[in-house]
Scaffold this motif. Sequence first.
Motif, PDB file in Angstrom:
ATOM      1  N   ALA A 240      56.584  54.164 -10.947  1.00 33.52           N
ATOM      2  CA  ALA A 240      55.288  53.641 -10.501  1.00 33.52           C
ATOM      3  C   ALA A 240      55.454  52.255  -9.890  1.00 33.52           C
ATOM      4  N   ALA A 241      56.297  51.416 -10.481  1.00 35.99           N
ATOM      5  CA  ALA A 241      56.498  50.051  -9.975  1.00 35.99           C
ATOM      6  C   ALA A 241      57.077  50.072  -8.564  1.00 35.99           C
ATOM      7  N   LYS A 242      58.006  50.977  -8.290  1.00 37.19           N
ATOM      8  CA  LYS A 242      58.585  51.085  -6.944  1.00 37.19           C
ATOM      9  C   LYS A 242      57.528  51.510  -5.927  1.00 37.19           C
ATOM     10  N   VAL A 243      56.718  52.476  -6.315  1.00 37.03           N
ATOM     11  CA  VAL A 243      55.669  52.967  -5.418  1.00 37.03           C
ATOM     12  C   VAL A 243      54.635  51.876  -5.166  1.00 37.03           C
ATOM     13  N   VAL A 244      54.221  51.185  -6.223  1.00 32.57           N
ATOM     14  CA  VAL A 244      53.248  50.092  -6.087  1.00 32.57           C
ATOM     15  C   VAL A 244      53.815  48.993  -5.183  1.00 32.57           C
ATOM     16  N   ALA A 245      55.090  48.673  -5.352  1.00 28.74           N
ATOM     17  CA  ALA A 245      55.710  47.641  -4.506  1.00 28.74           C
ATOM     18  C   ALA A 245      55.685  48.052  -3.041  1.00 28.74           C
ATOM     19  N   GLU A 246      55.955  49.313  -2.753  1.00 31.99           N
ATOM     20  CA  GLU A 246      55.929  49.793  -1.368  1.00 31.99           C
ATOM     21  C   GLU A 246      54.510  49.772  -0.807  1.00 31.99           C
ATOM     22  N   LEU A 247      53.534  50.197  -1.606  1.00 28.91           N
ATOM     23  CA  LEU A 247      52.139  50.169  -1.163  1.00 28.91           C
ATOM     24  C   LEU A 247      51.674  48.739  -0.912  1.00 28.91           C
ATOM     25  N   GLN A 248      52.140  47.819  -1.734  1.00 27.10           N
ATOM     26  CA  GLN A 248      51.801  46.405  -1.535  1.00 27.10           C
ATOM     27  C   GLN A 248      52.452  45.892  -0.252  1.00 27.10           C
ATOM     28  N   HIS A 249      53.702  46.257  -0.034  1.00 26.38           N
ATOM     29  CA  HIS A 249      54.407  45.857   1.190  1.00 26.38           C
ATOM     30  C   HIS A 249      53.692  46.395   2.439  1.00 26.38           C
ATOM     31  N   MET A 250      53.106  47.577   2.326  1.00 28.39           N
ATOM     32  CA  MET A 250      52.373  48.180   3.444  1.00 28.39           C
ATOM     33  C   MET A 250      50.996  47.550   3.622  1.00 28.39           C
ATOM     34  N   GLY A 251      50.582  46.689   2.678  1.00 30.31           N
ATOM     35  CA  GLY A 251      49.286  46.027   2.771  1.00 30.31           C
ATOM     36  C   GLY A 251      48.124  46.882   2.289  1.00 30.31           C
ATOM     37  N   LEU A 252      48.432  47.950   1.535  1.00 29.77           N
ATOM     38  CA  LEU A 252      47.388  48.870   1.099  1.00 29.77           C
ATOM     39  C   LEU A 252      46.789  48.492  -0.251  1.00 29.77           C
ATOM     40  N   LEU A 253      47.513  47.693  -1.014  1.00 32.35           N
ATOM     41  CA  LEU A 253      46.967  47.220  -2.281  1.00 32.35           C
ATOM     42  C   LEU A 253      47.474  45.817  -2.563  1.00 32.35           C
ATOM     43  N   ASP A 254      46.733  45.130  -3.436  1.00 32.56           N
ATOM     44  CA  ASP A 254      47.122  43.811  -3.920  1.00 32.56           C
ATOM     45  C   ASP A 254      47.534  43.961  -5.367  1.00 32.56           C
ATOM     46  N   ALA A 255      48.584  43.259  -5.746  1.00 30.00           N
ATOM     47  CA  ALA A 255      49.037  43.255  -7.137  1.00 30.00           C
ATOM     48  C   ALA A 255      49.087  41.804  -7.598  1.00 30.00           C
ATOM     49  N   ARG A 256      48.339  41.526  -8.671  1.00 31.12           N
ATOM     50  CA  ARG A 256      48.313  40.177  -9.226  1.00 31.12           C
ATOM     51  C   ARG A 256      48.916  40.217 -10.614  1.00 31.12           C
ATOM     52  N   ARG A 257      49.769  39.245 -10.896  1.00 36.02           N
ATOM     53  CA  ARG A 257      50.420  39.165 -12.204  1.00 36.02           C
ATOM     54  C   ARG A 257      49.608  38.297 -13.149  1.00 36.02           C
ATOM     55  N   GLY A 258      49.943  38.438 -14.411  1.00 34.22           N
ATOM     56  CA  GLY A 258      49.373  37.550 -15.415  1.00 34.22           C
ATOM     57  C   GLY A 258      48.013  37.982 -15.909  1.00 34.22           C
TER      58      GLY A 258
ATOM     59  N   GLU B  37      35.120  47.627 -10.580  1.00 32.04           N
ATOM     60  CA  GLU B  37      35.375  46.252 -11.002  1.00 32.04           C
ATOM     61  C   GLU B  37      36.692  46.088 -11.749  1.00 32.04           C
ATOM     62  N   THR B  38      37.267  47.187 -12.219  1.00 29.56           N
ATOM     63  CA  THR B  38      38.486  47.090 -13.011  1.00 29.56           C
ATOM     64  C   THR B  38      39.703  46.943 -12.116  1.00 29.56           C
ATOM     65  N   SER B  39      40.730  46.319 -12.656  1.00 36.13           N
ATOM     66  CA  SER B  39      42.005  46.183 -11.956  1.00 36.13           C
ATOM     67  C   SER B  39      43.103  46.651 -12.897  1.00 36.13           C
ATOM     68  N   PRO B  40      43.399  47.946 -12.891  1.00 33.93           N
ATOM     69  CA  PRO B  40      44.428  48.441 -13.799  1.00 33.93           C
ATOM     70  C   PRO B  40      45.795  47.846 -13.453  1.00 33.93           C
ATOM     71  N   THR B  41      46.641  47.732 -14.440  1.00 34.54           N
ATOM     72  CA  THR B  41      47.996  47.244 -14.210  1.00 34.54           C
ATOM     73  C   THR B  41      48.884  48.412 -13.773  1.00 34.54           C
ATOM     74  N   THR B  42      50.063  48.079 -13.285  1.00 25.83           N
ATOM     75  CA  THR B  42      51.019  49.120 -12.913  1.00 25.83           C
ATOM     76  C   THR B  42      51.372  49.959 -14.138  1.00 25.83           C
ATOM     77  N   ARG B  43      51.520  49.317 -15.269  1.00 31.06           N
ATOM     78  CA  ARG B  43      51.838  50.037 -16.506  1.00 31.06           C
ATOM     79  C   ARG B  43      50.713  51.009 -16.878  1.00 31.06           C
ATOM     80  N   GLN B  44      49.454  50.581 -16.722  1.00 31.29           N
ATOM     81  CA  GLN B  44      48.329  51.468 -17.018  1.00 31.29           C
ATOM     82  C   GLN B  44      48.300  52.654 -16.052  1.00 31.29           C
TER      83      GLN B  44
ATOM     84  N   GLY C  19      44.318  38.560 -16.299  1.00 37.24           N
ATOM     85  CA  GLY C  19      43.323  38.813 -15.269  1.00 37.24           C
ATOM     86  C   GLY C  19      43.908  39.461 -14.030  1.00 37.24           C
ATOM     87  N   GLY C  20      45.181  39.795 -14.093  1.00 33.97           N
ATOM     88  CA  GLY C  20      45.835  40.419 -12.948  1.00 33.97           C
ATOM     89  C   GLY C  20      45.610  41.916 -12.923  1.00 33.97           C
TER      90      GLY C  20
END
Length: 151
Positions: free
Chosen positions: A41-59, A22-29, A61-62
Motif C-alpha cells: 500500500a505504501a508503494k502505491v500511495v507513494a506513486e499516486l502522490q508522485h502523480m499528484g492524485l493524492l496528498d499524504a501528510r505525516r504526523g 472529512e476523514t483522512s485515513p492513514t496508509t496503514r488504515q 492530524g495527518g
Amino acid sequence: MRLLRSTDLALRVLMRLTVADETSPTTRQVAGDMDVPYTHAAKVVAELQHMGLLDARRGRGGGLSLTEKGRTASVGAVVRAFEGDGDVVDCEGAGQGVAPCPLNTGCRLRGALRGAQEAFYAALDPVTVQDIVVNPTAPLLLEIGRAPQPR
C-alpha cells in the motif's frame, strides 16, 4: 487482460479516498481496510502522490486525501501509469530466459493484441474516479474497514 495488483489497489485507494469526506485515513488504515500488506500500500500511495492524485501528510492530524486532480483523473490514465506501455505478450522472451517466439517476424497476433489493449484503455479514458464511486458503490466503500455491528 488482467491488471497488476498495484493497479487494482491504486484504483481502490482512489475510490476509497473519494468518499472519505472529512476523514483522512492513514496508509496503514487503507492497507488494513483493503487487506493488503502495508509495504504494498505504501508503494502505491507513494506513486499516486508522485502523480499528484493524492496528498499524504505525516504526523498527528495527518493522513491521505484526494486532490482535485485525483477526483477527476481518468481511470484509463491511472491504469496506463501503473500497467506501463508493454505488450500483452512478450514475443521477444526478454528477461525471462525464454527463447523468442519463432513466429515473431511474421505473426499478426501481436498487433491484434495491441489493438485490443488500446481499445481497453480507450474505453476507460472517459471514466473518472468520481464516476466509479456513485451509488451503489459509495455506501459500500464507506463500510470498508468498519467493524460489523452486533445484532
